[in-house]
Design an enzyme around this catalytic site. Structure first.
Site, PDB file in Angstrom:
ATOM      1  N   HIS A  20       0.831  -1.215   0.000  1.00  0.00           N
ATOM      2  CA  HIS A  20       0.000   0.000   0.000  1.00  0.00           C
ATOM      3  C   HIS A  20       0.863   1.262   0.000  1.00  0.00           C
ATOM      4  O   HIS A  20       0.591   2.209  -0.749  1.00  0.00           O
ATOM      5  CB  HIS A  20      -0.901   0.040   1.247  1.00  0.00           C
ATOM      6  CG  HIS A  20      -1.887  -1.072   1.334  1.00  0.00           C
ATOM      7  ND1 HIS A  20      -1.968  -1.919   2.421  1.00  0.00           N
ATOM      8  CD2 HIS A  20      -2.857  -1.489   0.480  1.00  0.00           C
ATOM      9  CE1 HIS A  20      -2.934  -2.797   2.242  1.00  0.00           C
ATOM     10  NE2 HIS A  20      -3.487  -2.563   1.067  1.00  0.00           N
ATOM     11  N   LYS A  44     -15.234  -8.932   3.128  1.00  0.00           N
ATOM     12  CA  LYS A  44     -14.133  -9.174   4.069  1.00  0.00           C
ATOM     13  C   LYS A  44     -14.575  -8.936   5.502  1.00  0.00           C
ATOM     14  O   LYS A  44     -15.409  -8.067   5.767  1.00  0.00           O
ATOM     15  CB  LYS A  44     -12.948  -8.255   3.740  1.00  0.00           C
ATOM     16  CG  LYS A  44     -12.170  -8.693   2.509  1.00  0.00           C
ATOM     17  CD  LYS A  44     -10.940  -7.817   2.324  1.00  0.00           C
ATOM     18  CE  LYS A  44     -10.154  -8.196   1.070  1.00  0.00           C
ATOM     19  NZ  LYS A  44      -9.135  -7.181   0.741  1.00  0.00           N
ATOM     20  N   ARG A  95      -1.437  -6.167  -8.778  1.00  0.00           N
ATOM     21  CA  ARG A  95      -0.325  -7.091  -8.582  1.00  0.00           C
ATOM     22  C   ARG A  95      -0.268  -8.040  -9.779  1.00  0.00           C
ATOM     23  O   ARG A  95       0.389  -7.772 -10.757  1.00  0.00           O
ATOM     24  CB  ARG A  95      -0.497  -7.864  -7.267  1.00  0.00           C
ATOM     25  CG  ARG A  95      -0.193  -7.014  -6.040  1.00  0.00           C
ATOM     26  CD  ARG A  95      -0.703  -7.639  -4.792  1.00  0.00           C
ATOM     27  NE  ARG A  95      -2.142  -7.821  -4.866  1.00  0.00           N
ATOM     28  CZ  ARG A  95      -2.919  -8.104  -3.846  1.00  0.00           C
ATOM     29  NH1 ARG A  95      -2.408  -8.270  -2.659  1.00  0.00           N
ATOM     30  NH2 ARG A  95      -4.216  -8.226  -3.996  1.00  0.00           N
ATOM     31  N   SER A 133      -2.521  -7.921   2.639  1.00  0.00           N
ATOM     32  CA  SER A 133      -2.826  -7.880   4.079  1.00  0.00           C
ATOM     33  C   SER A 133      -3.127  -9.283   4.586  1.00  0.00           C
ATOM     34  O   SER A 133      -2.769  -9.640   5.709  1.00  0.00           O
ATOM     35  CB  SER A 133      -4.028  -6.963   4.338  1.00  0.00           C
ATOM     36  OG  SER A 133      -3.748  -5.656   3.931  1.00  0.00           O
TER      37      SER A 133
END
Ligand code: PNS
Length: 170
Positions: A20, A44, A95, A133
């Site tokens: 991040h 989430k 990514r 994360s």
């Protein structure tokens, strides 16, 4: 209307990682102002409260000394926030190919909800390709070393929360 070009960098940030901070840092060079937006990802179940996540990000931003970056919280639609603050861009880090379909879908949906801003994808730095994360949380939960993945100034906060007490080292 102000001429300053605002970008919103949304995410769960549960917790913030080097992945991040890399994107935030690079976005801060492209825009006059960057708002790191701690938002709700409906699928989430976060480990840190929204306020805790903001505190962690603020600690990291203090250490990075990025004058044009601020943090905010939003529990509604991202498109509504972007419109409200007059942002011209939504910044997302990409990514691998696996990110693409999901991010592409969100970018298209956000464009339909509010077409005054563009989603801008920044390719993640090579060293952060694997980093998320979730990876950090999983390693921490087994007492593994997460110092390669999160800034040193928040290492203790994350360890205290995520590493089981019985395997925490002093
Ligand atoms: O870090 P994440 O979990 O990948 O971030 C996803 C996030 C929080 C940016 C996304 O879920 C989001 O934009 N949430 C806000 C609610 C919203 O607008 N959802 C519809 C997006 S098309």
């Amino acid at each position: 209307m102000s001429n300053s070009r605002i970008a919103v960098c949304p995410g769960s940030f549960d917790p913030v990682t080097f992945g991040h901070t890399d994107i935030i840092h690079r976005a801060s060079k492209l825009f006059d102002k960057v708002i790191v937006l701690v938002s709700v990802n409906a699928v989430k179940n976060p480990s840190f409260t929204t306020v805790e996540r903001v505190q962690l990000i603020n600690k990291v931003l203090d250490s990075l000394q990025l004058d044009n970056v601020v943090v905010d919280i939003w529990d509604g639609l991202l498109a509504d926030y972007v419109k409200q603050v007059g942002a011209v861009a939504i910044i997302k880090g990409l990514r691998a190919v696996s990110d693409f379909e999901y991010e592409f879908q969100m970018a298209l949906a956000n464009k339909i909800l509010y077409d005054g801003a563009e989603t801008v994808f920044l390719t993640t730095s090579a060293e952060n390709m694997y980093l998320s994360s979730s990876v950090v949380k999983q390693i921490a939960s087994f007492g593994g070393d997460i110092s390669h993945f999160v800034p040193g100034c928040i290492l203790r906060d994350i360890t205290e929360r995520l590493v089981p007490k019985e395997i925490q080292k002093n």
